[in-house]
Write an enzyme that holds these catalytic residues in place. Structure first.
Site, PDB file in Angstrom:
ATOM      1  N   HIS A 183       0.791  -1.125  -0.042  1.00  0.00           N
ATOM      2  CA  HIS A 183       0.045   0.027  -0.017  1.00  0.00           C
ATOM      3  C   HIS A 183       0.845   1.285  -0.150  1.00  0.00           C
ATOM      4  O   HIS A 183       0.385   2.165   0.466  1.00  0.00           O
ATOM      5  CB  HIS A 183      -0.975   0.027   1.336  1.00  0.00           C
ATOM      6  CG  HIS A 183      -0.378  -0.179   2.456  1.00  0.00           C
ATOM      7  ND1 HIS A 183      -0.950  -0.970   3.542  1.00  0.00           N
ATOM      8  CD2 HIS A 183       0.638   0.553   3.045  1.00  0.00           C
ATOM      9  CE1 HIS A 183      -0.042  -0.882   4.604  1.00  0.00           C
ATOM     10  NE2 HIS A 183       1.056   0.115   4.145  1.00  0.00           N
ATOM     11  N   HIS A 212      -1.758   4.477   9.975  1.00  0.00           N
ATOM     12  CA  HIS A 212      -0.347   4.810  10.264  1.00  0.00           C
ATOM     13  C   HIS A 212      -0.467   5.843  10.980  1.00  0.00           C
ATOM     14  O   HIS A 212       0.120   7.202  10.624  1.00  0.00           O
ATOM     15  CB  HIS A 212       0.423   5.029   8.789  1.00  0.00           C
ATOM     16  CG  HIS A 212       0.532   3.976   7.845  1.00  0.00           C
ATOM     17  ND1 HIS A 212      -0.467   3.449   7.114  1.00  0.00           N
ATOM     18  CD2 HIS A 212       1.617   3.064   7.625  1.00  0.00           C
ATOM     19  CE1 HIS A 212      -0.299   2.370   6.494  1.00  0.00           C
ATOM     20  NE2 HIS A 212       1.033   2.042   6.624  1.00  0.00           N
ATOM     21  N   GLU A 223       3.867  -6.003   8.486  1.00  0.00           N
ATOM     22  CA  GLU A 223       2.397  -5.599   7.869  1.00  0.00           C
ATOM     23  C   GLU A 223       1.877  -6.488   7.000  1.00  0.00           C
ATOM     24  O   GLU A 223       0.826  -6.762   6.734  1.00  0.00           O
ATOM     25  CB  GLU A 223       2.700  -4.228   6.753  1.00  0.00           C
ATOM     26  CG  GLU A 223       2.944  -2.932   7.492  1.00  0.00           C
ATOM     27  CD  GLU A 223       2.927  -1.776   6.421  1.00  0.00           C
ATOM     28  OE1 GLU A 223       2.635  -0.786   6.893  1.00  0.00           O
ATOM     29  OE2 GLU A 223       3.132  -1.961   5.208  1.00  0.00           O
ATOM     30  N   HIS A 254      10.113  -4.111   4.064  1.00  0.00           N
ATOM     31  CA  HIS A 254      10.299  -2.650   3.777  1.00  0.00           C
ATOM     32  C   HIS A 254      10.800  -2.121   5.301  1.00  0.00           C
ATOM     33  O   HIS A 254      10.330  -2.813   6.357  1.00  0.00           O
ATOM     34  CB  HIS A 254       9.703  -1.624   3.065  1.00  0.00           C
ATOM     35  CG  HIS A 254       8.355  -1.584   3.503  1.00  0.00           C
ATOM     36  ND1 HIS A 254       7.286  -2.688   3.946  1.00  0.00           N
ATOM     37  CD2 HIS A 254       7.648  -0.553   3.956  1.00  0.00           C
ATOM     38  CE1 HIS A 254       6.063  -2.137   4.407  1.00  0.00           C
ATOM     39  NE2 HIS A 254       6.212  -0.874   4.385  1.00  0.00           N
TER      40      HIS A 254
HETATM   41  C1  DHB Z   1       6.430   3.450   2.514  1.00  0.00           C
HETATM   42  C2  DHB Z   1       5.642   2.087   2.556  1.00  0.00           C
HETATM   43  C3  DHB Z   1       4.406   1.808   3.394  1.00  0.00           C
HETATM   44  O1  DHB Z   1       3.938   0.833   3.736  1.00  0.00           O
HETATM   45  C4  DHB Z   1       4.179   2.868   4.139  1.00  0.00           C
HETATM   46  O2  DHB Z   1       3.107   2.857   5.052  1.00  0.00           O
HETATM   47  C5  DHB Z   1       4.653   4.268   4.020  1.00  0.00           C
HETATM   48  C6  DHB Z   1       5.674   4.486   3.074  1.00  0.00           C
HETATM   49  C7  DHB Z   1       7.366   3.562   1.593  1.00  0.00           C
HETATM   50  O3  DHB Z   1       7.707   2.662   0.746  1.00  0.00           O
HETATM   51  O4  DHB Z   1       7.753   4.704   1.459  1.00  0.00           O
HETATM   52 FE    FE Z   2       2.603   0.917   5.563  1.00  0.00          FE
END
Ligand code: DHB
Ligand code: FE
Length: 289
Positions: A12, A59, A240, A193
């Site tokens: 997302h 978030h 996540e 990530h």
């Molecule tokens: C990014 C990815 C995410 O899942 C998020 O909530 C905020 C930022 C990113 O890759 O920049």
């Molecule tokens: Fe996220």
């Protein structure tokens, strides 16, 4: 009776929403990301679900450290896209489905999953970006949405196992709803990530692809991945992925993966995308690549 007709999992990444809102999807950086969503957008259009349950995380937009629900089910009539600091995304208001949502709340809570019921909620990129990927840029979203917000922001998040079990309880809830609604379930977030600290930018293709394999054919093994393993292997935001397990639990034990896409990078994130149908059911729509 209502039934679950498909599962749609996707990252997302907020920058994906920005790319769509600003018409940048054909740029060289974004083209390979969005190419992996063309077939599944057709699949979704053909599936044409009556309702979508979207499992996502807030978030620190609607919730803060003041109140941290582990699982919060949206029972409202509508949800405004949130302003996350640079104005709300120019996407339609998200219409809810209070009747099915309250039915799910009753069924799941009486099945001993202690959900929080939310009647007022602004939805952030965690929910709106997957809707944009799945439905494109319509003037109104094509179906009502029931948001299910999962805490993956403040330790301790729920275990993957708890998420899979909740998905199974949601399946039971949907299947006991008297109207013959066709329901799609979204799992959002991930894949690997990490947005901060020494390991910012961490990506783990091997972990991600193993997770995709397990999610399809062996969700119980995927559900046994510990918080420490997510953190170590998939970075601090890799947690996540437990939200994908809610979606998986809502489907039958045997599923068919009708579409799979994985691309690095998109912003700081490995983008993963999976579309699942129940194996026993007649194909919900014609097979896509
Ligand atoms: C990014 C990815 C995410 O899942 C998020 O909530 C905020 C930022 C990113 O890759 O920049
Ligand atoms: Fe996220």
């Amino acid at each position: 009776m209502a039934r679950i007709v498909g599962g749609y999992a996707t990252s997302h990444v907020p920058a994906i929403g920005v790319a769509m809102d600003k018409g940048l999807t054909d740029e060289p950086y974004w083209q390979p990301v969005f190419a992996g969503y063309e077939a599944s957008r057709k699949w979704m259009a053909e599936l044409n679900p009556d309702v979508a349950i979207v499992v996502y995380n807030d978030h620190a937009t609607a919730f803060s450290l003041e109140i941290i629900p582990t699982f919060a089910l949206g029972c409202a009539a509508s949800y405004q896209p949130a302003d996350e600091g640079w104005g709300a995304r120019p996407v339609p208001v998200v219409e809810g489905h209070p009747d099915l949502a309250w039915h799910i709340a009753q069924s799941v809570i009486l099945d001993e999953f202690d959900l929080t019921i939310v009647n007022s909620l602004e939805v952030d990129h965690g929910l709106t970006v997957p809707l944009s990927l799945a439905f494109g840029q319509p003037d109104a979203w094509p179906c009502p949405v029931i948001p299910l917000a999962v805490n993956v922001v403040q330790f301790p998040p729920p275990t993957g196992h708890r998420c899979l079990m909740l998905g199974r309880a949601i399946r039971k809830a949907v299947e006991s709803y008297e109207q013959p609604l066709r329901v799609a379930v979204f799992g959002t977030g991930g894949m690997s990530h990490q947005l901060q600290a020494e390991r910012a930018g961490l990506i783990n293709r091997e972990f991600d692809n193993r997770f995709l394999d397990l999610l399809i054919d062996d969700p119980d093994t995927a559900a046994a991945i510990s918080h420490t393993e997510y953190l170590r292997e998939a970075g601090s935001e890799g947690i996540e992925l437990v939200m994908w397990l809610v979606m998986r639990g809502a489907l039958d034990d045997q599923v068919t993966a009708v579409h799979r896409h994985y691309h690095v990078p998109a912003s700081n994130t490995a983008v993963g995308h999976l579309v699942l149908e129940n194996a026993a059911a007649a194909p919900a729509v014609a097979e896509v690549a």
